[in-house]
Scaffold this active site. Structure first.
Site, PDB file in Angstrom:
ATOM      1  N   SER A  26       0.943  -0.945  -0.094  1.00 50.50           N
ATOM      2  CA  SER A  26       0.236   0.461   0.012  1.00 50.50           C
ATOM      3  C   SER A  26       1.098   1.058  -0.210  1.00 50.50           C
ATOM      4  O   SER A  26       0.215   2.379  -0.448  1.00 50.50           O
ATOM      5  CB  SER A  26      -0.868  -0.295   1.065  1.00 50.50           C
ATOM      6  N   GLU A  27       2.642   1.329   0.853  1.00 51.99           N
ATOM      7  CA  GLU A  27       3.446   2.050   0.568  1.00 51.99           C
ATOM      8  C   GLU A  27       4.532   1.630   0.831  1.00 51.99           C
ATOM      9  O   GLU A  27       4.670   0.629   1.551  1.00 51.99           O
ATOM     10  CB  GLU A  27       2.414   3.221   1.371  1.00 51.99           C
ATOM     11  N   THR A  28       5.362   2.140   0.165  1.00 58.49           N
ATOM     12  CA  THR A  28       6.597   2.203  -0.239  1.00 58.49           C
ATOM     13  C   THR A  28       7.287   3.592   0.394  1.00 58.49           C
ATOM     14  O   THR A  28       6.912   4.246  -0.430  1.00 58.49           O
ATOM     15  CB  THR A  28       7.413   1.714  -1.238  1.00 58.49           C
ATOM     16  N   HIS A  67       2.220   3.702   8.720  1.00 58.95           N
ATOM     17  CA  HIS A  67       3.001   2.766   9.101  1.00 58.95           C
ATOM     18  C   HIS A  67       4.370   3.204   8.254  1.00 58.95           C
ATOM     19  O   HIS A  67       5.048   1.772   8.187  1.00 58.95           O
ATOM     20  CB  HIS A  67       2.126   1.314   8.256  1.00 58.95           C
TER      21      HIS A  67
END
Length: 262
Positions: free
Chosen positions: A43-45, A73
């Site tokens: 969902s995120e990097t 996160h």
């Protein structure tokens, strides 16, 4: 360059919210970072730029679809990598699109993050929201980034099966659904839907608690609370509302690490 996958807001692998972390060794274009985020499909990097000694680390976050202004996160994941590899100790400052964010390692092994507080203001129920959620809101508010929707019970949040494509028509980065907890040792629960930025349902969303923490602390009359995100993977977030900031904390664990060959 080194890359990692870290599960945040959990002390067990395959729970919490996975984030990619890339430790940049040289300047890379926005297109390159977006392509790597799309390749990793978290969902995120997080992309960490070490910069000069004595200056904050640069930190940027990309979903598979776009760059975002704030991500909890993936910030925790980046801090966890720096702590666990010995690259940093004590307080870490990150320079981001949301200003300077600071993390600390607590005695219990949790990582604490000093984030902005975004208290929501009540707004009329947006057209199409009830139909998209398949539930009737008790209260609707808007924070800086997201729409907050309170439902009648924890079970209503748990059972929610929203029309994800329909949620893209809501004027907000994402829709965060919440209720007071009935489960033991919890104060409130939530779920987070962000199809506009390529994340149909986020497993555990740190940035949402910039809005949830002031909302529930004000409502319950307690500065420090414990929350759970009721996604399939699940995770817990400890929050302390200290206006104009909110402190978010929890554990993290590295799942894998490797070398980037491009």
């Amino acid at each position: 360059m080194r890359i990692f996958t870290v599960d945040s807001f959990t002390d067990r692998p395959f729970k919490g919210n996975p984030a990619g972390v890339c430790l940049l060794e040289s300047s890379r274009s926005d297109e390159w970072m977006q392509s790597l985020a799309r390749e990793l499909r978290h969902s995120e990097t997080a992309f960490v730029d070490p910069r000069e000694q004595g200056h904050p680390y640069g930190l940027r976050w990309f979903t598979p679809a776009t760059e975002v202004d704030l991500c909890g996160h993936a910030t925790m994941a980046a801090a966890h990598v720096l702590y666990s590899t010995g690259a940093a100790a004590g307080a870490i400052e990150f320079s981001t699109r949301s200003g300077i964010l600071t993390t600390k390692m607590l005695d219990n092994g949790f990582i604490s993050m000093d984030f902005p507080a975004y208290p929501p203001s009540e707004v009329p129920v947006p057209e199409g929201l009830e139909q998209a959620l398949g539930a009737t809101p008790v209260w609707v508010g808007k924070g800086v980034l997201d729409l907050l929707v309170e439902l009648e019970s924890e079970q209503a949040v748990r059972d929610l099966t929203p029309d994800i494509p329909a949620l893209t028509g809501i004027d907000a980065r994402a829709v965060c659904v919440t209720a007071r907890a009935t489960s033991k040792d919890l104060d409130y629960v939530s779920r987070f839907f962000a199809p506009k930025v390529g994340v149909p349902e986020d497993p555990v969303t740190g940035s949402a608690h910039c809005m949830l923490s002031p909302y529930w602390s004000t409502k319950l009359g307690e500065d420090t609370l414990v929350a759970a995100q009721l996604s399939e993977r699940g995770g817990e977030i400890h929050t302390t509302y200290a206006p104009p900031r909110t402190l978010l904390s929890g554990p993290a664990t590295t799942v894998w690490s490797g070398d980037l060959h491009i």
